[in-house]
Design a protein around this motif. Structure first.
Motif, PDB file in Angstrom:
ATOM      1  N   ASN A   1       0.572  -1.394  -0.263  1.00 35.62           N
ATOM      2  CA  ASN A   1      -0.080   0.436   0.325  1.00 35.62           C
ATOM      3  C   ASN A   1       1.025   1.353  -0.181  1.00 35.62           C
ATOM      4  OD1 ASN A   1      -2.015  -1.207   0.089  1.00 35.62           O
ATOM      5  ND2 ASN A   1      -2.130  -1.481   2.811  1.00 35.62           N
TER       6      ASN A   1
ATOM      7  N   GLY B   1      -3.181   3.843 -11.339  1.00 33.20           N
ATOM      8  CA  GLY B   1      -2.812   2.716 -10.277  1.00 33.20           C
ATOM      9  C   GLY B   1      -2.625   1.356 -11.096  1.00 33.20           C
TER      10      GLY B   1
ATOM     11  N   THR C   1       1.697  -2.016  -9.277  1.00 37.22           N
ATOM     12  CA  THR C   1       0.453  -2.922  -8.160  1.00 37.22           C
ATOM     13  C   THR C   1       0.669  -1.996  -7.291  1.00 37.22           C
ATOM     14  OG1 THR C   1       1.953  -4.234  -6.760  1.00 37.22           O
ATOM     15  CG2 THR C   1       1.364  -5.727  -8.904  1.00 37.22           C
ATOM     16  N   SER C   2      -0.962  -2.107  -6.162  1.00 37.60           N
ATOM     17  CA  SER C   2      -0.131  -1.300  -5.021  1.00 37.60           C
ATOM     18  C   SER C   2       0.809  -1.297  -4.544  1.00 37.60           C
ATOM     19  CB  SER C   2      -2.215  -1.414  -4.629  1.00 37.60           C
ATOM     20  OG  SER C   2      -2.048  -2.576  -4.683  1.00 37.60           O
ATOM     21  N   ASN C   3       1.422  -2.407  -4.422  1.00 42.10           N
ATOM     22  CA  ASN C   3       2.139  -2.876  -3.601  1.00 42.10           C
ATOM     23  C   ASN C   3       3.977  -2.922  -4.528  1.00 42.10           C
ATOM     24  OD1 ASN C   3       0.364  -3.638  -1.420  1.00 42.10           O
ATOM     25  ND2 ASN C   3      -0.090  -5.477  -2.386  1.00 42.10           N
TER      26      ASN C   3
ATOM     27  N   SER D   1      -7.020  -2.589 -12.896  1.00 41.93           N
ATOM     28  CA  SER D   1      -7.987  -1.565 -11.839  1.00 41.93           C
ATOM     29  C   SER D   1      -8.915  -0.659 -12.321  1.00 41.93           C
ATOM     30  CB  SER D   1      -7.344  -0.679 -11.142  1.00 41.93           C
ATOM     31  OG  SER D   1      -6.769   0.029 -11.112  1.00 41.93           O
TER      32      SER D   1
END
Length: 636
Positions: free
Chosen positions: A120, A227, A157-159, A231
């Protein structure tokens, strides 16, 4: 036959045809008017030898208690402080710092791409992050390579995201070419099998902003990599706001705000190596706004005022018409109470606050359709607002500028002035400007003052450009207009610094009105008259000689010169048939300037126009009243 003295009306008129504007000027570039006469504008040179990252859209000068002179510079990527023309010191706020071990690295043999894993992370492509505490991956990707500031190249990715490994000991500022990142890359080898260890810490700067306004929704809108792949789209069907900063002094310290973002504070006692911090992180902060469109400090009564911010009762939710102010002389006390002067107001006209401009007596607050005057009343109400005008327009949050107790701004197809009442300014270049302007990039339009010449400048993008490439000037002393081509994203008038300072297109600041060159190179300046005829244009004229009147005062060239061109045509809509260009030069360096005595010509036509132009280095000129030997030459 007696000579005809050419005396033209000051200013440029493009609202009529060239023929109708007889006796006036019709086209111009990099020329201004002084005492009604045209002259070449001043040149510019670099304010600092160093460049910065991003496009500068805000500058704020001030003097600290130790007499150090500072300029705060907000760009699309970062916020900098410059002291007395030296380095650009990065004080961009940190939005998040990870716990030790939350960040890990991985590489592929032979590639300089490093994949960073951080759950995140909240970053967008182009963001800046600084790593510390990392250990070598075992080969060429050493601890020194990892423990640096990096620009995020791609969001996976979000990570996870990627960075490009560069040589140890280089900084972001050292690896730029005209403001663009150009690092020396370091490829991994087969020994780079580690993950950086369990002590890695990542410090993320606030997300970068848009450098170009975007409209609509769907593919291609907003940041690439905003993003994760696949997504859901989150960009609304509205303009994505350009990265614009506002800022003001609180004593010798600095307050700054990202439009539609947070409010931050820089404490001078921490030095140029310290970063700005969020206002709500200061000790004792009470219900401070966390999001706003603009921040300023009221000079008269020392209140911090936030415009278009979240309210005290609904923190974190922006109200685009709300105005909040802190208690007097306080950074942190924003909760309205009986024992302080903090408070809150809400405007009733319009859908959002566009900007606020402080004048000597009041703060003018612009919404998208109205103008309010905000004045200090004292306890118990502190501030009050009055509706000044409705049904006005404004191009954007940078399109207005105060000049003494007046404010000038550009609206949609109109220019306005406020000096107690709102007035629409008569403009002789209105159609020329608004007929060739890129309205999708109107947030970039910036108003500025050049008080040495009683001028208000607006820099704007032409219809085919996404950057400011043109300007229009209103001379409020002579009440005339002129225009030209020049790329500037922001302009700051003289005051603390002797000359105006402007942000150019190549990530440098420039001292304006300095010499007569473009940072050491020549630039072209010209002015051309409308058509002039004999009688009612029913007769031909024969032009046999010209006696020029021009001064080269202040020029640094050994032999300064300007070119005079006389062009003739037979009909108003026809092409120019003949033209003769003659160079008019200063012939000796003596206290009383001497000019070419006369120039012999052979031109014939029903009407003619005159053009004065220079394109040599170190040449400044001012036109007087040239004379022509014109004789009637029959009707055909």
């Amino acid at each position: 036959m007696p000579l005809t003295k050419l005396q033209f009306k000051p200013g440029v008129n493009r609202e009529t045809t060239s023929y109708t504007n007889e006796g006036g000027w019709f086209d111009v570039d990099k020329v201004r008017f002084r005492f009604g006469m045209p002259e070449k504008i001043g040149g510019w040179e670099k304010f600092s030898q160093f460049s910065y990252l991003g496009t500068a859209r805000a500058m704020h000068p001030w003097v600290a208690l130790d007499n150090s002179r500072y300029i705060g510079i907000g760009t699309s990527l970062k916020y900098y402080l410059n002291q007395d023309g030296g380095l650009y010191n990065d004080i961009t706020p940190i939005r998040a710092t990870t716990a030790a071990g939350d960040v890990t690295f991985s590489v592929t043999n032979g590639s300089s791409t490093i994949t960073v894993t951080d759950a995140n992370h909240g970053a967008v492509s182009g963001d800046f992050v600084t790593f510390s505490g990392a250990a070598s991956l075992g080969g060429t990707i050493t601890a020194g390579v990892l423990n640096q500031e990096y620009n995020i190249t791609e969001i996976l990715t979000s990570n996870t995201y990627t960075i490009s490994a560069r040589a140890s000991g280089t900084s972001i500022a050292d690896i730029t070419v005209d403001g663009q990142l150009a690092p020396t890359l370091v490829p991994a080898n087969g020994s780079d099998t580690g993950n950086g260890g369990s002590s890695v810490v990542g410090a993320y700067q606030i997300n970068i902003g848009l450098n170009t306004s975007t409209f609509g929704a769907g593919w291609g809108i907003g940041f690439w990599g905003r993003g994760a792949w696949g997504s859901a789209a989150s960009t609304p069907v509205v303009t994505s706001t350009l990265r614009i900063w506002t800022h003001d002094n609180f004593g010798e310290d600095l307050l700054m705000n990202v439009r539609n973002g947070g409010i931050y504070y820089w404490d001078k006692t921490g030095g140029l190596g310290s970063r700005a911090v969020s206002l709500d992180s200061l000790p004792g902060a009470s219900t401070t706004p966390t999001i706003a469109k603009q921040v300023l400090v009221s000079d008269r009564d020392r209140h911090i005022i936030a415009f278009g911010c979240d309210t005290e009762s609904n923190p974190g939710v922006q109200d685009p018409l709300a105005i909040r102010f802190s208690s007097q002389e306080s950074l942190t006390d924003w909760g309205a109470a009986a024992n302080n002067t903090a408070g809150e107001l809400r405007l009733g006209s319009g859908s959002e606050i566009v900007m606020a401009i402080e004048t000597r007596q009041q703060v003018l607050v612009f919404t998208d359709e109205s103008l309010y005057a905000m004045q200090y009343l004292g306890p118990p109400f502190t501030f009050g607002v009055n509706l000044v005008s409705e049904n006005i327009t404004t191009m954007g949050p940078l399109a207005a500028v105060p000049v003494e107790d007046n404010v000038f701004w550009m609206g949609l197809k109109e220019f306005y002035a406020y000096g107690g009442t709102v007035q629409r300014l008569p403009c002789t270049v209105r159609d020329y400007v608004f007929g060739d302007i890129n309205l999708t990039q109107r947030e970039k339009i910036v108003a500025s003052s050049n008080t040495s010449f009683s001028e208000v400048w607006w820099f704007y993008p032409s219809a085919t450009s996404e950057v400011n490439d043109r300007y229009v000037v209103y001379n409020y002393q002579q009440q005339i207009w002129y225009y030209g081509t020049l790329s500037r994203s922001f302009w700051m008038d003289r005051g603390i610094f002797d000359q105006p300072i402007a942000a150019g297109p190549n990530n440098y600041l420039y001292s304006q009105e300095t010499g007569f060159d473009d940072d050491g190179s020549a630039f072209t300046a010209y002015i051309e008259s409308s058509q002039i005829d004999i009688g009612d244009g029913d007769k031909f004229a024969f032009i046999r000689r010209m006696i020029p009147d021009v001064t080269f005062r202040g020029s640094t060239a050994a032999s300064p010169s300007a070119n005079f061109t006389i062009k003739t045509r037979n009909f108003p809509g026809g092409d120019y048939l003949q033209s003769t260009e003659k160079q008019v030069a200063k012939t000796a360096s003596v206290p009383v300037e001497q000019f070419t005595e006369q120039v012999h010509l052979r031109l014939r036509g029903r009407s003619f126009a005159m053009r004065v132009e220079s394109d040599d280095s170190g040449v400044g000129w001012r036109l007087g009243s040239p004379r022509l030997d014109i004789r009637t030459d029959g009707r055909r």
